[in-house]
Design a protein around this motif. Structure first.
Motif, PDB file in Angstrom:
ATOM      1  N   TRP A 109      20.637 -49.307 -43.488  1.00  0.00           N
ATOM      2  CA  TRP A 109      20.650 -47.852 -44.294  1.00  0.00           C
ATOM      3  C   TRP A 109      19.119 -47.250 -43.756  1.00  0.00           C
ATOM      4  O   TRP A 109      19.251 -46.076 -43.915  1.00  0.00           O
ATOM      5  CB  TRP A 109      21.486 -47.965 -45.126  1.00  0.00           C
ATOM      6  CG  TRP A 109      22.528 -47.933 -44.625  1.00  0.00           C
ATOM      7  CD1 TRP A 109      23.464 -49.374 -45.190  1.00  0.00           C
ATOM      8  CD2 TRP A 109      23.699 -47.311 -44.399  1.00  0.00           C
ATOM      9  NE1 TRP A 109      25.091 -48.858 -44.841  1.00  0.00           N
ATOM     10  CE2 TRP A 109      24.713 -47.890 -44.441  1.00  0.00           C
ATOM     11  CE3 TRP A 109      23.285 -46.013 -43.431  1.00  0.00           C
ATOM     12  CZ2 TRP A 109      25.972 -47.233 -43.928  1.00  0.00           C
ATOM     13  CZ3 TRP A 109      24.767 -45.529 -42.676  1.00  0.00           C
ATOM     14  CH2 TRP A 109      25.888 -46.435 -42.793  1.00  0.00           C
ATOM     15  N   LEU A 133      25.732 -45.853 -51.928  1.00  0.00           N
ATOM     16  CA  LEU A 133      27.459 -45.289 -50.589  1.00  0.00           C
ATOM     17  C   LEU A 133      28.683 -45.728 -51.042  1.00  0.00           C
ATOM     18  O   LEU A 133      28.858 -46.971 -51.810  1.00  0.00           O
ATOM     19  CB  LEU A 133      26.879 -45.949 -49.355  1.00  0.00           C
ATOM     20  CG  LEU A 133      25.717 -45.855 -48.510  1.00  0.00           C
ATOM     21  CD1 LEU A 133      25.499 -46.065 -47.179  1.00  0.00           C
ATOM     22  CD2 LEU A 133      25.350 -44.143 -47.695  1.00  0.00           C
ATOM     23  N   SER A 134      29.707 -45.246 -50.960  1.00  0.00           N
ATOM     24  CA  SER A 134      31.003 -45.969 -51.028  1.00  0.00           C
ATOM     25  C   SER A 134      31.097 -46.777 -50.181  1.00  0.00           C
ATOM     26  O   SER A 134      31.922 -47.737 -50.955  1.00  0.00           O
ATOM     27  CB  SER A 134      31.905 -44.838 -50.914  1.00  0.00           C
ATOM     28  OG  SER A 134      31.926 -44.292 -49.682  1.00  0.00           O
ATOM     29  N   CYS A 178      27.399 -50.737 -49.030  1.00  0.00           N
ATOM     30  CA  CYS A 178      25.982 -49.870 -50.495  1.00  0.00           C
ATOM     31  C   CYS A 178      25.186 -50.861 -50.155  1.00  0.00           C
ATOM     32  O   CYS A 178      24.806 -52.368 -50.714  1.00  0.00           O
ATOM     33  CB  CYS A 178      26.532 -49.217 -51.754  1.00  0.00           C
ATOM     34  SG  CYS A 178      25.462 -48.578 -52.801  1.00  0.00           S
TER      35      CYS A 178
END
Length: 181
Positions: A19, A66-67, A70
């Motif tokens: 990410w 994040l959902s 994460c």
């Protein structure tokens, strides 16, 4: 215990690496003192120097919570499970579950990544530490990010460098053809 610690560390390493689009040396350089994570909010990393930081002034990198998958939750889970309060974020773990005082070396990330992929039944030999960065760049391009946004987010200053990380089928509407033509 060792297997659980390694799994928790590896999940954090992969989600943060992906990410943020970090290189292996950036992942190995992360410290707890220069990381601030807020559950359900986001995470900030400060790196005092990176390959792209020619002036050595350092840079802050932010990633939202994040959902799914994460990086904030993965980081907090690893730090809590390991009981770490300072020093390198990612460290070696021996077979008895003892966590090293020293951070992982950047060159040790390739065997760590390949071992994780092997355990998942994936073809590990074709991947390197840069595969995480390349995966993020390709995902961002296929998800509609423009090249400028991607470059700013990851920290690239040269468009040709950025495009080398994006799979050809996903490259920003033929932009690479324009550069090469």
């Amino acid at each position: 215990m060792a297997a659980l610690l390694k799994s928790t560390r590896d999940i954090a390493l992969l989600t943060i690496g992906f990410w943020r689009g970090f290189r292996g040396d950036e992942l190995a350089s992360l410290t707890i003192e220069n990381t601030h994570a807020e559950r359900y909010i986001g995470i900030k990393f400060y790196l005092g120097s990176t390959k792209g930081d020619r002036q050595n002034i350092g840079r802050e990198y932010k990633t939202p919570s994040l959902s799914k998958l994460c990086p904030v939750e993965a980081y907090l889970n690893w730090i809590e499970a390991a009981g770490l309060t300072r020093g390198g974020v990612f460290r070696g773990i021996d077979r008895w579950g003892n966590i090293s005082d020293r951070p992982l070396a950047a060159h040790s990330l390739i065997p760590l990544l390949r071992g994780t992929l092997d355990r998942c039944g994936l073809p590990s030999e074709i991947y390197s530490a840069h595969s995480i960065r390349r995966g993020f760049a390709t995902w961002a391009a296929s998800s509609g990010w423009d090249i400028k946004t991607l470059m700013d987010y990851v920290g690239w200053s040269d468009m040709k460098s950025a495009l080398r990380y994006v799979e050809p089928a996903q490259q920003f509407g033929g932009l690479i053809r324009k550069l090469e033509g």
